[in-house]
Motif scaffolding. Structure first.
Motif, PDB file in Angstrom:
ATOM      1  N   VAL A   1       0.854  -1.189   0.000  1.00  0.00           N
ATOM      2  CA  VAL A   1       0.000   0.000   0.000  1.00  0.00           C
ATOM      3  C   VAL A   1       0.887   1.236   0.000  1.00  0.00           C
ATOM      4  CG1 VAL A   1      -0.295  -0.152   2.528  1.00  0.00           C
ATOM      5  CG2 VAL A   1      -1.821   1.302   1.190  1.00  0.00           C
ATOM      6  N   PHE A   2       0.535   2.155  -0.852  1.00  0.00           N
ATOM      7  CA  PHE A   2       1.295   3.389  -0.984  1.00  0.00           C
ATOM      8  C   PHE A   2       0.443   4.529  -0.437  1.00  0.00           C
ATOM      9  CE2 PHE A   2       3.081   6.578  -4.352  1.00  0.00           C
ATOM     10  CZ  PHE A   2       3.855   7.186  -3.380  1.00  0.00           C
ATOM     11  N   PHE A   3       0.761   4.947   0.765  1.00  0.00           N
ATOM     12  CA  PHE A   3       0.101   6.114   1.370  1.00  0.00           C
ATOM     13  C   PHE A   3       0.788   7.321   0.757  1.00  0.00           C
ATOM     14  CE2 PHE A   3      -2.142   7.547   5.417  1.00  0.00           C
ATOM     15  CZ  PHE A   3      -2.078   8.897   5.118  1.00  0.00           C
ATOM     16  N   GLN A   4       0.088   7.971  -0.174  1.00  0.00           N
ATOM     17  CA  GLN A   4       0.789   8.887  -1.060  1.00  0.00           C
ATOM     18  C   GLN A   4       1.196  10.219  -0.478  1.00  0.00           C
ATOM     19  OE1 GLN A   4      -0.331   8.638  -5.433  1.00  0.00           O
ATOM     20  NE2 GLN A   4      -2.285   8.490  -4.380  1.00  0.00           N
ATOM     21  N   GLY A   5       0.447  10.737   0.476  1.00  0.00           N
ATOM     22  CA  GLY A   5       0.748  12.101   0.891  1.00  0.00           C
ATOM     23  C   GLY A   5       0.432  13.058  -0.240  1.00  0.00           C
TER      24      GLY A   5
ATOM     25  N   SER B   1      -2.674  14.215  -6.296  1.00  0.00           N
ATOM     26  CA  SER B   1      -3.980  14.690  -6.756  1.00  0.00           C
ATOM     27  C   SER B   1      -5.009  13.562  -6.828  1.00  0.00           C
ATOM     28  CB  SER B   1      -3.824  15.325  -8.144  1.00  0.00           C
ATOM     29  OG  SER B   1      -3.325  14.346  -9.035  1.00  0.00           O
ATOM     30  N   GLY B   2      -4.574  12.325  -6.519  1.00  0.00           N
ATOM     31  CA  GLY B   2      -5.486  11.198  -6.664  1.00  0.00           C
ATOM     32  C   GLY B   2      -6.258  10.853  -5.399  1.00  0.00           C
ATOM     33  N   THR B   3      -5.794  11.324  -4.246  1.00  0.00           N
ATOM     34  CA  THR B   3      -6.498  11.028  -3.004  1.00  0.00           C
ATOM     35  C   THR B   3      -7.654  12.000  -2.843  1.00  0.00           C
ATOM     36  OG1 THR B   3      -4.411  10.370  -1.994  1.00  0.00           O
ATOM     37  CG2 THR B   3      -6.256  10.736  -0.519  1.00  0.00           C
ATOM     38  N   ILE B   4      -8.816  11.427  -2.641  1.00  0.00           N
ATOM     39  CA  ILE B   4     -10.009  12.258  -2.497  1.00  0.00           C
ATOM     40  C   ILE B   4     -10.062  12.852  -1.099  1.00  0.00           C
ATOM     41  CG2 ILE B   4     -12.521  12.137  -2.324  1.00  0.00           C
ATOM     42  CD1 ILE B   4     -12.357   9.984  -4.516  1.00  0.00           C
ATOM     43  N   TRP B   5     -10.044  14.166  -1.022  1.00  0.00           N
ATOM     44  CA  TRP B   5     -10.165  14.798   0.304  1.00  0.00           C
ATOM     45  C   TRP B   5     -11.490  15.515   0.458  1.00  0.00           C
ATOM     46  CZ3 TRP B   5     -10.937  19.951  -0.240  1.00  0.00           C
ATOM     47  CH2 TRP B   5     -10.431  20.577  -1.404  1.00  0.00           C
ATOM     48  N   LYS B   6     -12.258  15.590  -0.635  1.00  0.00           N
ATOM     49  CA  LYS B   6     -13.506  16.359  -0.587  1.00  0.00           C
ATOM     50  C   LYS B   6     -14.682  15.556  -0.022  1.00  0.00           C
ATOM     51  CE  LYS B   6     -12.163  18.948  -4.692  1.00  0.00           C
ATOM     52  NZ  LYS B   6     -12.381  19.045  -6.136  1.00  0.00           N
TER      53      LYS B   6
ATOM     54  N   GLN C   1      -4.736  13.713   6.452  1.00  0.00           N
ATOM     55  CA  GLN C   1      -3.640  13.189   5.635  1.00  0.00           C
ATOM     56  C   GLN C   1      -2.327  13.166   6.411  1.00  0.00           C
ATOM     57  OE1 GLN C   1      -4.062  12.097   2.442  1.00  0.00           O
ATOM     58  NE2 GLN C   1      -6.233  12.539   2.564  1.00  0.00           N
ATOM     59  N   THR C   2      -2.296  13.777   7.573  1.00  0.00           N
ATOM     60  CA  THR C   2      -1.038  13.855   8.321  1.00  0.00           C
ATOM     61  C   THR C   2      -1.144  13.291   9.741  1.00  0.00           C
ATOM     62  OG1 THR C   2      -1.646  16.155   8.755  1.00  0.00           O
ATOM     63  CG2 THR C   2       0.046  15.778   7.099  1.00  0.00           C
ATOM     64  N   GLY C   3      -2.356  13.151  10.264  1.00  0.00           N
ATOM     65  CA  GLY C   3      -2.510  12.666  11.627  1.00  0.00           C
ATOM     66  C   GLY C   3      -2.092  11.203  11.737  1.00  0.00           C
ATOM     67  N   PHE C   4      -1.496  10.843  12.841  1.00  0.00           N
ATOM     68  CA  PHE C   4      -1.002   9.476  13.012  1.00  0.00           C
ATOM     69  C   PHE C   4      -2.109   8.444  12.884  1.00  0.00           C
ATOM     70  CE2 PHE C   4       0.227   5.772  15.594  1.00  0.00           C
ATOM     71  CZ  PHE C   4       1.326   5.385  14.855  1.00  0.00           C
TER      72      PHE C   4
ATOM     73  N   ASP D   1      -4.318  20.329  -4.422  1.00  0.00           N
ATOM     74  CA  ASP D   1      -4.119  18.920  -4.120  1.00  0.00           C
ATOM     75  C   ASP D   1      -3.752  18.719  -2.656  1.00  0.00           C
ATOM     76  OD1 ASP D   1      -4.536  18.517  -6.796  1.00  0.00           O
ATOM     77  OD2 ASP D   1      -2.412  18.275  -7.277  1.00  0.00           O
ATOM     78  N   VAL D   2      -3.796  17.443  -2.254  1.00  0.00           N
ATOM     79  CA  VAL D   2      -3.330  17.109  -0.910  1.00  0.00           C
ATOM     80  C   VAL D   2      -1.870  17.537  -0.794  1.00  0.00           C
ATOM     81  CG1 VAL D   2      -2.760  15.192   0.625  1.00  0.00           C
ATOM     82  CG2 VAL D   2      -4.952  15.212  -0.593  1.00  0.00           C
ATOM     83  N   VAL D   3      -1.564  18.264   0.257  1.00  0.00           N
ATOM     84  CA  VAL D   3      -0.216  18.785   0.472  1.00  0.00           C
ATOM     85  C   VAL D   3       0.218  18.481   1.902  1.00  0.00           C
ATOM     86  CG1 VAL D   3       1.275  20.813   0.257  1.00  0.00           C
ATOM     87  CG2 VAL D   3      -0.878  20.755  -0.971  1.00  0.00           C
ATOM     88  N   GLY D   4       1.483  18.154   2.072  1.00  0.00           N
ATOM     89  CA  GLY D   4       2.016  17.948   3.420  1.00  0.00           C
ATOM     90  C   GLY D   4       2.054  16.488   3.791  1.00  0.00           C
ATOM     91  N   ARG D   5       3.213  16.054   4.278  1.00  0.00           N
ATOM     92  CA  ARG D   5       3.307  14.671   4.746  1.00  0.00           C
ATOM     93  C   ARG D   5       4.461  14.571   5.730  1.00  0.00           C
ATOM     94  NH1 ARG D   5       4.509  12.008  -0.892  1.00  0.00           N
ATOM     95  NH2 ARG D   5       5.792  13.623  -1.779  1.00  0.00           N
ATOM     96  N   PRO D   6       4.357  13.618   6.651  1.00  0.00           N
ATOM     97  CA  PRO D   6       5.435  13.436   7.624  1.00  0.00           C
ATOM     98  C   PRO D   6       6.677  12.834   6.975  1.00  0.00           C
ATOM     99  CG  PRO D   6       3.377  12.432   8.373  1.00  0.00           C
ATOM    100  CD  PRO D   6       3.198  12.756   6.935  1.00  0.00           C
ATOM    101  N   ASP D   7       7.786  12.981   7.653  1.00  0.00           N
ATOM    102  CA  ASP D   7       9.021  12.332   7.243  1.00  0.00           C
ATOM    103  C   ASP D   7       8.817  10.821   7.247  1.00  0.00           C
ATOM    104  OD1 ASP D   7      12.043  12.117   6.978  1.00  0.00           O
ATOM    105  OD2 ASP D   7      11.668  11.019   8.841  1.00  0.00           O
TER     106      ASP D   7
END
Lengths: 358, 457
Positions: free
Chosen positions: B22-26, B29-34, B41-44, B81-87
């Motif tokens: 599984v690729f958690f993309q961070g 533009s393909g992850t639906i956030w609406k 997208q960033t919470g643990f 698009d979805v922006v921001g991701r943890p290290d």
């Protein structure tokens, strides 16, 4: 330090020696948390067998609830952008319990490993100061409400709430100068800014304003209180003063003196009974905001601390209460700061119609 | 570990099995956030939920991407698009404590890391996780990303794989440096054009010996690099015929590199839109696409190529007649072409949209919606389709990008995995505890002692 009685302090424990595998790390940090320690620290000097400190802290995040997780991260031979985003990520995986002990390695080995010439003297402090400034700017580079997820306009973020940090090393920087553009790749940490701790030896090149806490060492226990007063006079009341103490306790029928051999970290060493340590900590917490204990043997001494020392300190009211789901900033009595970049936008928003910012 | 490994051989032998990652993309533009069911997208909690669901579905690996500078659009961070991701490695270290089997794959760039530091951190992750770490090797060359780093941008495009290979070989020597779990370590020296490394490594081998190496990159240089160095290639060829062709190509390259025909596994990126019936899946696909490419996304997509603002154009109308601004643009900013090609491409696209009678929105959807990588259909039909991939060995598995976080794997784990297990093409338990074991990879041979020599690249 305004949120609780000035006579109450906190206790941190250094978890070096817990091992490098997940099960060992979890066992140690859970033992420390259940003993009532307020913070766990993870040392990171390059020693054979020692895993990365930040990753050990991250592993501990999801299995704990209250204990602050504070890794050492070097500022001289690691990329500031990576350091900043790794620490911000630690804050996310620990629910806002992350901190940072900045170290500036005077280490020819660390320099050679990354192909750089070794930094010494004032250059170390300058590297640390620059790295802290980069991290702090990057943590502020997303305002708290930058992620808006506005379905009507299709905007996931409000671009006005992201900021380039445009950091440049200052004139006269001893090492190779550099710049960092920003913004961060991760939204603002849960705490806004992670508490930054550093050894008192870095103060000077690293300004008092850059840190939230100072780690104070003395060569002997008798000298610790005076050293704390000295540092307190330099940093004022708004910066936490944390005393460093090596601990060897009488345990399992063996006198502490018998386990003293090999302890020479340049820190004050308390060796003796649990009751004596309780008295000593009670006194020292009148001077310091907190004490970081370095157990000679993690599991032997942690067991004695958990069984005899912390319960007694709690009973006599010397320790701050442990707060469920509290942040590391809460523990240090620090308010959650507004992003340094927020002012302009806030003024802009105030001029806009109500609700326009959402 | 060796019982599942196939011996080094010149003949490719299909494993008859499909693995999932599984690729958690961070950022994407393909992850639906609406949609209301879309989580943080960033919470643990989102990461924990996806990783534990994947583990329940016996997925081999959990992937995280990396981005070292925020994507821009017309000179500012991209808003749509979805922006921001943890290290990646920090997040994976945390996930290691709430999972027990799934592999943890960190995408990490060879250009903006130091080999000794990165190798040490990957070795740490590997030990902390009990032998589940992997490195998805990517390369960058641009000064635009370099603006966030002390080293800046300095690498010629042509040099990036040469540089990456020297980096990876240095990392392997660092991981190989401990003779036994107690040491002692061999000193590793590397003197190269971009790095000098002189290090006595600090960590012993993990339960899987060293991190598994994934490679993402499709150019001939990228494929050759994978054939020489990687355990798994994260390919861009999920469509059946294309996948078979890619397998053939990679087998040839592996043999040419002196490795066995089965040495490098293939996991294409993919997306699944599934439902109990074909009709329901088709309906779901319409819904997914409408949320992935809304009117603003469609305009913004064209703006990247036109290099100018196009907000006055109707997303439901034809492509803009106005010409693109011709200037040098950077791939990292999202533009897939450069300079003078802009007008040519615009002409081509206008003609194509007109021929097919597509509006801006329809046209952009046709360009962006990973058509090749999408499996749409009923659970049983898609399971049959994947069983055919397994039978001929077109791929070793799929790296799934869920379009919904954090529940986007639920239907795959609950419905598709059991169908695949019934067909005998999907694991019914983890083979061991390490990622190398799950994938059936051979234990690497420890490299020869090179204490005395500094390898130069």
């Amino acid at each position: 330090m305004s949120t609780s009685s000035p006579t109450q302090g906190f206790l941190a424990i250094e978890l070096d020696g817990a091992g490098r595998e997940g099960a060992d790390i979890a066992r140690a940090v859970l033992a420390a948390e259940s003993a009532g320690f307020h913070a766990a620290t993870f040392t990171d000097a390059p020693v054979p067998g020692r895993a990365n400190a930040l990753q050990r802290a991250a592993f501990a995040g999801p299995v704990t609830r209250t204990i602050a997780l504070v890794p050492e991260v070097d500022t001289v031979y690691t990329e500031p952008f990576h350091v900043s985003t790794q620490l911000a990520s630690l804050d996310y995986v620990s629910g806002g319990r992350a901190g940072w002990i900045t170290t500036a390695a005077e280490s020819p080995e660390a320099a050679a490993a990354v192909g750089r010439s070794s930094a010494t003297g004032a250059a170390l402090g300058q590297e640390a100061a620059a790295s802290i400034e980069v991290s702090r700017r990057l943590w502020d580079s997303w305002e708290d409400d930058a992620v808006i997820r506005d379905v009507a306009t299709g905007r996931y973020i409000d671009v006005d709430k992201l900021h380039y940090v445009d950091f440049e090393t200052p004139a006269g920087f001893a090492g190779p100068g550099y710049s960092v553009k920003g913004p961060s790749i991760i939204p603002r940490p849960l705490q806004g800014q992670l508490p930054v701790l550093g050894p008192a030896s870095l103060l000077g090149e690293v300004s008092v304003d850059a840190v939230d806490g100072v780690l104070v060492s003395a060569p002997a226990v008798e000298l610790l209180a005076a050293e704390i007063r000295d540092v307190r006079a330099r940093v004022g009341a708004s910066v936490a003063v944390i005393a460093e103490l090596d601990v060897v306790l009488d345990a399992r029928g063996q006198a502490a003196a018998g386990r003293l051999a090999g302890i020479d970290a340049g820190r004050a060493v308390y060796a003796g009974s649990a009751a004596g340590l309780t008295d000593f900590l009670t006194d020292i917490l009148k001077e310091a905001d907190g004490v970081r204990l370095h157990p000679a043997s993690l599991f032997v001494d942690l067991e004695e601390l958990a069984r005899l020392v912390l319960p007694e300190l709690r009973r006599i009211g010397v320790l701050r209460p442990v707060v469920q789901d509290g942040t590391f900033r809460d523990l240090l009595g620090l308010p959650r700061p507004v992003s340094r970049y927020a002012t302009a936008t806030a003024a802009h928003a105030a001029a806009a119609p109500a609700g326009a910012g959402k | 570990m060796t019982q599942h490994s196939r011996a080094k051989s010149d003949a490719f032998v299909p494993s008859g099995q499909i693995q999932f990652g599984v690729f958690f993309q961070g950022v994407n533009s393909g992850t639906i956030w609406k949609a209301p069911e879309s989580g943080s997208q960033t919470g643990f909690e989102s990461f924990r939920r996806i990783a534990q669901t994947a583990e329940r579905g016996l997925f081999a690996a959990f992937f995280l991407g990396e981005g070292l500078r925020l994507r821009e659009h017309l000179g500012r961070p991209h808003a749509l698009d979805v922006v921001g991701r943890p290290d990646a490695q920090t997040m994976l270290a945390a996930l290691a404590s709430v999972t027990t089997n799934i592999g943890l794959v960190a995408t990490q760039n060879t250009t903006y890391n130091d080999p000794a530091d990165l190798a040490h951190r990957l070795a740490s992750l590997d030990l902390i996780s009990g032998g589940r770490a992997a490195w998805n090797i990517v390369t960058t060359d641009n000064a635009w990303t370099g603006a966030n780093f002390r080293r800046g941008g300095y690498l010629d495009h042509a040099d990036r794989y040469k540089h990456a290979e020297a980096f990876v070989e240095t990392a392997k020597r660092i991981w190989d440096s401990w003779e036994t779990p107690a040491g002692p370590a061999r000193r590793v020296l590397h003197e190269g054009q971009h790095y000098t490394v002189d290090v006595t490594p600090r960590l012993p081998r993990s339960a899987q010996y060293r991190p598994v190496l994934f490679q993402a990159g499709d150019s001939p240089e990228g494929r050759n690099f994978a054939a020489r160095q990687a355990d798994v290639i994260f390919s861009a060829h999920p469509k059946f015929d294309d996948a078979v062709e890619f397998r053939k190509d990679l087998v040839e390259r592996s043999l040419a590199a002196g490795r066995g025909a089965n040495a490098v596994q293939i996991m294409p990126a993919s997306e699944f839109i599934l439902a109990p019936t074909a009709a329901e899946a088709a309906e779901k696909k319409e819904w997914v696409r409408s949320l992935q490419i809304g009117p603003q996304q469609a305009i913004a997509y064209l703006e990247q190529f036109w290099g100018r603002e196009l907000s006055a154009y109707d997303p439901e109308g034809p492509l803009p007649e106005i010409d693109p601004v011709v200037e040098e643009t950077s791939e990292t900013r999202g533009s897939g072409f450069h300079g003078a090609k802009a007008r040519q491409l615009a002409d081509q696209w206008r003609a194509e949209a007109k021929d097919k009678g597509l509006s801006i929105r329809q046209f952009v959807t046709s360009k962006t919606a990973r058509i090749d990588a999408t499996f749409t259909g009923s659970y049983t039909a898609v399971a049959d389709q994947l069983a055919e991939y397994a039978r001929v060995g077109a791929v070793d598995g799929f790296n799934i990008s869920p379009w919904l976080i954090p529940t986007g794997l639920d239907d795959i784990v609950n419905h598709l995995v059991p169908e695949l297990q019934e067909r005998g093409v999907y694991p019914t338990e983890y083979r061991g505890s390490t990622l190398r074991e799950h994938l059936g990879l051979e234990t690497p041979v420890r490299t020869a002692d090179t204490t005395a020599e500094a390898v130069t690249a």
